[in-house]
Design a protein around this motif. Structure first.
Motif, PDB file in Angstrom:
ATOM      1  N   GLU A  77       0.796  -1.359  -0.037  1.00  0.00           N
ATOM      2  CA  GLU A  77      -0.145   0.120  -0.104  1.00  0.00           C
ATOM      3  C   GLU A  77       0.803   1.448  -0.021  1.00  0.00           C
ATOM      4  OE1 GLU A  77      -2.669  -0.239   3.317  1.00  0.00           O
ATOM      5  OE2 GLU A  77      -3.626  -1.900   2.734  1.00  0.00           O
ATOM      6  N   ARG A  78       1.898   1.204   0.449  1.00  0.00           N
ATOM      7  CA  ARG A  78       3.031   2.591   0.490  1.00  0.00           C
ATOM      8  C   ARG A  78       4.288   2.510   0.101  1.00  0.00           C
ATOM      9  NH1 ARG A  78      -0.723   1.834   4.447  1.00  0.00           N
ATOM     10  NH2 ARG A  78      -1.910   3.534   5.209  1.00  0.00           N
ATOM     11  N   ASP A  79       4.566   1.271  -0.698  1.00  0.00           N
ATOM     12  CA  ASP A  79       5.880   1.321  -1.379  1.00  0.00           C
ATOM     13  C   ASP A  79       7.093   1.632  -0.416  1.00  0.00           C
ATOM     14  OD1 ASP A  79       7.229   0.723  -3.714  1.00  0.00           O
ATOM     15  OD2 ASP A  79       7.555   3.062  -4.131  1.00  0.00           O
ATOM     16  N   LYS A  80       6.846   1.039   0.860  1.00  0.00           N
ATOM     17  CA  LYS A  80       8.069   0.751   1.736  1.00  0.00           C
ATOM     18  C   LYS A  80       9.076  -0.223   1.767  1.00  0.00           C
ATOM     19  CE  LYS A  80       6.678   4.671   4.358  1.00  0.00           C
ATOM     20  NZ  LYS A  80       7.448   5.977   4.985  1.00  0.00           N
ATOM     21  N   ILE A  81      10.024  -0.260   2.318  1.00  0.00           N
ATOM     22  CA  ILE A  81      11.019  -1.416   2.765  1.00  0.00           C
ATOM     23  C   ILE A  81      10.863  -1.617   3.962  1.00  0.00           C
ATOM     24  CG2 ILE A  81      13.500  -1.899   2.535  1.00  0.00           C
ATOM     25  CD1 ILE A  81      13.871   0.154   0.258  1.00  0.00           C
ATOM     26  N   VAL A  82      10.346  -2.918   4.540  1.00  0.00           N
ATOM     27  CA  VAL A  82      10.685  -3.518   5.922  1.00  0.00           C
ATOM     28  C   VAL A  82      11.903  -4.081   6.156  1.00  0.00           C
ATOM     29  CG1 VAL A  82       9.135  -5.026   7.436  1.00  0.00           C
ATOM     30  CG2 VAL A  82       7.865  -3.928   5.784  1.00  0.00           C
ATOM     31  N   TRP A  83      12.363  -3.514   7.217  1.00  0.00           N
ATOM     32  CA  TRP A  83      13.713  -3.850   7.693  1.00  0.00           C
ATOM     33  C   TRP A  83      13.502  -4.349   9.198  1.00  0.00           C
ATOM     34  CZ3 TRP A  83      18.572  -2.174   5.144  1.00  0.00           C
ATOM     35  CH2 TRP A  83      19.637  -2.753   5.690  1.00  0.00           C
ATOM     36  N   LEU A  84      13.522  -5.642   9.401  1.00  0.00           N
ATOM     37  CA  LEU A  84      13.320  -6.393  10.531  1.00  0.00           C
ATOM     38  C   LEU A  84      15.027  -6.352  11.461  1.00  0.00           C
ATOM     39  CD1 LEU A  84      11.402  -9.487   9.391  1.00  0.00           C
ATOM     40  CD2 LEU A  84      10.401  -7.208   9.995  1.00  0.00           C
ATOM     41  N   GLN A  85      14.646  -5.904  12.464  1.00  0.00           N
ATOM     42  CA  GLN A  85      15.919  -6.050  13.373  1.00  0.00           C
ATOM     43  C   GLN A  85      15.616  -6.940  14.843  1.00  0.00           C
ATOM     44  OE1 GLN A  85      18.845  -2.571  13.767  1.00  0.00           O
ATOM     45  NE2 GLN A  85      17.679  -2.106  15.526  1.00  0.00           N
ATOM     46  N   PHE A  86      16.066  -8.104  14.485  1.00  0.00           N
ATOM     47  CA  PHE A  86      15.656  -8.861  15.737  1.00  0.00           C
ATOM     48  C   PHE A  86      16.773  -8.967  16.924  1.00  0.00           C
ATOM     49  CE2 PHE A  86      13.601 -11.308  12.022  1.00  0.00           C
ATOM     50  CZ  PHE A  86      12.292 -11.388  12.688  1.00  0.00           C
ATOM     51  N   THR A  87      16.225  -8.665  17.864  1.00  0.00           N
ATOM     52  CA  THR A  87      16.960  -8.772  19.373  1.00  0.00           C
ATOM     53  C   THR A  87      16.448  -9.895  20.379  1.00  0.00           C
ATOM     54  OG1 THR A  87      17.937  -7.398  20.892  1.00  0.00           O
ATOM     55  CG2 THR A  87      15.734  -6.789  20.044  1.00  0.00           C
ATOM     56  N   GLY A  88      16.942  -9.568  21.405  1.00  0.00           N
ATOM     57  CA  GLY A  88      16.597 -10.617  22.589  1.00  0.00           C
ATOM     58  C   GLY A  88      16.710  -9.841  23.800  1.00  0.00           C
ATOM     59  N   GLY A  89      17.510 -10.453  24.764  1.00  0.00           N
ATOM     60  CA  GLY A  89      17.799 -12.049  25.022  1.00  0.00           C
ATOM     61  C   GLY A  89      18.899 -12.178  23.488  1.00  0.00           C
ATOM     62  N   GLU A  90      19.174 -13.295  23.411  1.00  0.00           N
ATOM     63  CA  GLU A  90      19.800 -13.836  22.221  1.00  0.00           C
ATOM     64  C   GLU A  90      19.089 -14.307  21.271  1.00  0.00           C
ATOM     65  OE1 GLU A  90      22.136 -14.360  19.373  1.00  0.00           O
ATOM     66  OE2 GLU A  90      22.921 -13.408  20.988  1.00  0.00           O
ATOM     67  N   PRO A  91      18.551 -13.249  20.049  1.00  0.00           N
ATOM     68  CA  PRO A  91      17.499 -13.767  19.083  1.00  0.00           C
ATOM     69  C   PRO A  91      17.842 -15.127  18.279  1.00  0.00           C
ATOM     70  CG  PRO A  91      19.001 -12.140  18.262  1.00  0.00           C
ATOM     71  CD  PRO A  91      19.218 -12.181  19.704  1.00  0.00           C
ATOM     72  N   THR A  92      19.163 -15.517  18.259  1.00  0.00           N
ATOM     73  CA  THR A  92      19.602 -16.861  17.386  1.00  0.00           C
ATOM     74  C   THR A  92      19.181 -18.090  18.274  1.00  0.00           C
ATOM     75  OG1 THR A  92      21.698 -16.959  18.505  1.00  0.00           O
ATOM     76  CG2 THR A  92      21.583 -15.644  16.448  1.00  0.00           C
ATOM     77  N   MET A  93      18.803 -17.870  19.642  1.00  0.00           N
ATOM     78  CA  MET A  93      18.358 -18.972  20.365  1.00  0.00           C
ATOM     79  C   MET A  93      16.695 -19.568  20.137  1.00  0.00           C
ATOM     80  SD  MET A  93      20.051 -18.348  23.870  1.00  0.00           S
ATOM     81  CE  MET A  93      19.307 -19.840  24.751  1.00  0.00           C
ATOM     82  N   HIS A  94      16.157 -18.568  19.340  1.00  0.00           N
ATOM     83  CA  HIS A  94      14.853 -18.900  19.269  1.00  0.00           C
ATOM     84  C   HIS A  94      14.782 -20.112  18.497  1.00  0.00           C
ATOM     85  CE1 HIS A  94      10.872 -18.816  17.472  1.00  0.00           C
ATOM     86  NE2 HIS A  94      10.283 -17.894  18.059  1.00  0.00           N
ATOM     87  N   PRO A  95      13.834 -21.075  18.587  1.00  0.00           N
ATOM     88  CA  PRO A  95      13.934 -22.462  18.331  1.00  0.00           C
ATOM     89  C   PRO A  95      13.682 -22.590  16.553  1.00  0.00           C
ATOM     90  CG  PRO A  95      11.956 -22.246  19.768  1.00  0.00           C
ATOM     91  CD  PRO A  95      12.990 -21.127  19.925  1.00  0.00           C
ATOM     92  N   ARG A  96      12.839 -21.591  16.202  1.00  0.00           N
ATOM     93  CA  ARG A  96      12.574 -21.567  14.729  1.00  0.00           C
ATOM     94  C   ARG A  96      13.268 -20.280  13.991  1.00  0.00           C
ATOM     95  NH1 ARG A  96       7.771 -23.794  13.568  1.00  0.00           N
ATOM     96  NH2 ARG A  96       8.362 -23.106  11.397  1.00  0.00           N
ATOM     97  N   ILE A  97      14.505 -19.889  14.598  1.00  0.00           N
ATOM     98  CA  ILE A  97      14.972 -18.632  14.149  1.00  0.00           C
ATOM     99  C   ILE A  97      15.386 -18.727  12.824  1.00  0.00           C
ATOM    100  CG2 ILE A  97      17.396 -19.165  14.840  1.00  0.00           C
ATOM    101  CD1 ILE A  97      15.843 -15.739  14.625  1.00  0.00           C
ATOM    102  N   ILE A  98      15.719 -19.852  12.285  1.00  0.00           N
ATOM    103  CA  ILE A  98      16.251 -20.136  10.482  1.00  0.00           C
ATOM    104  C   ILE A  98      14.975 -19.969   9.757  1.00  0.00           C
ATOM    105  CG2 ILE A  98      17.175 -21.704   9.024  1.00  0.00           C
ATOM    106  CD1 ILE A  98      19.089 -22.882  11.160  1.00  0.00           C
ATOM    107  N   ASP A  99      13.831 -20.479  10.338  1.00  0.00           N
ATOM    108  CA  ASP A  99      12.586 -20.551   9.484  1.00  0.00           C
ATOM    109  C   ASP A  99      12.166 -18.843   9.383  1.00  0.00           C
ATOM    110  OD1 ASP A  99      12.445 -23.022   9.111  1.00  0.00           O
ATOM    111  OD2 ASP A  99      11.355 -23.628  10.650  1.00  0.00           O
ATOM    112  N   LEU A 100      12.415 -18.179  10.683  1.00  0.00           N
ATOM    113  CA  LEU A 100      11.775 -16.909  10.657  1.00  0.00           C
ATOM    114  C   LEU A 100      12.610 -15.868   9.545  1.00  0.00           C
ATOM    115  CD1 LEU A 100      11.424 -16.284  14.552  1.00  0.00           C
ATOM    116  CD2 LEU A 100       9.845 -17.060  12.860  1.00  0.00           C
ATOM    117  N   LEU A 101      13.950 -16.231   9.541  1.00  0.00           N
ATOM    118  CA  LEU A 101      14.850 -15.640   8.608  1.00  0.00           C
ATOM    119  C   LEU A 101      14.562 -15.895   7.336  1.00  0.00           C
ATOM    120  CD1 LEU A 101      18.105 -15.669  10.876  1.00  0.00           C
ATOM    121  CD2 LEU A 101      16.534 -13.929  10.762  1.00  0.00           C
TER     122      LEU A 101
END
Length: 319
Positions: free
Chosen positions: A73-97
């Protein structure tokens, strides 16, 4: 430097020095608060596992809402910045990325780099930027260098070195080794604040001078970042281009009653699933993960006495 006092010289427009950055929606996303480290200077709330990892289905639901609202709708760019804790410990982090990358989102991680090289090899192609923090209490220097080097010639890598005054000389030596090994990375010596508040740890004068001076760098720019400098302009047309910390140092970070693009250029997802316009929390909670959220369509009038988050400073504002 002193803040400008003359009313006619007050900056009434804060905008991106490069308009391209105004198209980017930076999503500060805390996935949970479990961490592989328990640093002595870190509040337990950032590493004790008291907030469960967010559900993958709820995360994907917000992905699709953001793509429709911001991208389609707005021709924007979404930039996700994951943090935590330690975000790489999320059990599905590879799928999320991988899912985010497959939707053409930009993806960043704020990480301590403790996961194995094999893990980082798996996710390397999904990342557009990383911010790695070197915690000397737990980090292995050689491993940290290997992880950073794997990405530093392809994407933007920034390294924060947490400077414990009790081990300052050893950490400073490690920082110099990082500088020598990673010429394309940017490196900051990060002073510690008591309980993450406004008061610094007890540094000596020599240590404070070293922190202020930082590390010498012949920066070779690699990759892209979600934000850059801001241009501040007065009603009379005087303008300056400044980094975000300069607004704080000069007392120029007071924008109550300005119209701010927080929510249009930013979003924050807390560990408990609450979604807000930005780190500042202006406008309150707009929804929760798993719900259909009415994402912002217009600027909002600032209600804060001052803007303390560097990420929120890097957003367009106008009086």
């Amino acid at each position: 430097m002193e803040a400008i006092q003359n009313e006619s010289d007050v900056f009434t427009l804060i905008e991106h020095s490069d308009p391209m950055y105004g198209k980017i929606v930076v999503v500060d996303w805390m996935l949970g608060n479990s961490c592989s480290y328990a640093c002595s200077y870190c509040p337990k709330s950032l590493h004790d596992g008291s907030i469960k990892w967010q559900k993958t289905s709820d995360i994907f639901h917000l992905y699709h809402q953001m793509r429709e609202h911001y991208v389609t709708e707005r021709d924007k760019i979404v930039w996700l910045q994951f943090t935590g804790g330690e975000p790489t410990m999320h059990p599905r982090i590879i799928d999320l990325l991988r899912h985010a990358s497959g939707m053409d989102f930009k993806v960043s991680l704020i990480s301590n780099a403790s996961r194995t090289l094999r893990f980082w090899e798996k996710i390397n192609s999904c990342l557009n930027n990383v911010i790695l923090t070197y915690h000397s209490e737990f980090a292995e220097l050689d491993h940290f260098i290997q992880v950073a080097a794997m990405m530093a010639n392809r994407i933007s890598v920034h390294i924060n070195v947490t400077m414990d005054p009790a081990r300052f000389d050893k950490i400073f030596q490690d920082a110099q080794e990082l500088r020598a090994a990673l010429p394309t990375a940017t490196i900051s010596l990060k002073p510690l604040r008591q309980d993450f508040g406004s008061k610094l740890y007890d540094y000596t004068e020599d240590q404070l001078r070293a922190l202020s001076k930082g590390l010498p760098s012949k920066q070779i720019l690699v990759g892209e970042k979600p934000r850059s400098l801001m241009r501040a302009t007065t009603r009379t047309g005087h303008s300056e281009t400044l980094p975000p910390n300069e607004f704080i140092l000069r007392g120029m970070n007071r924008w109550r009653d300005y119209n701010c693009n927080v929510g249009l250029e930013s979003l924050r997802v807390r560990g408990n699933g609450a979604v807000l316009r930005g780190v500042c929390g202006v406008g309150g909670v707009i929804g929760y993960l798993g719900e259909d959220i009415d994402l912002p369509s217009d600027p909002i009038r600032c209600t804060k006495d001052y803007c303390s988050c560097l990420g929120d400073i890097l957003i367009r504002k106008e009086l």
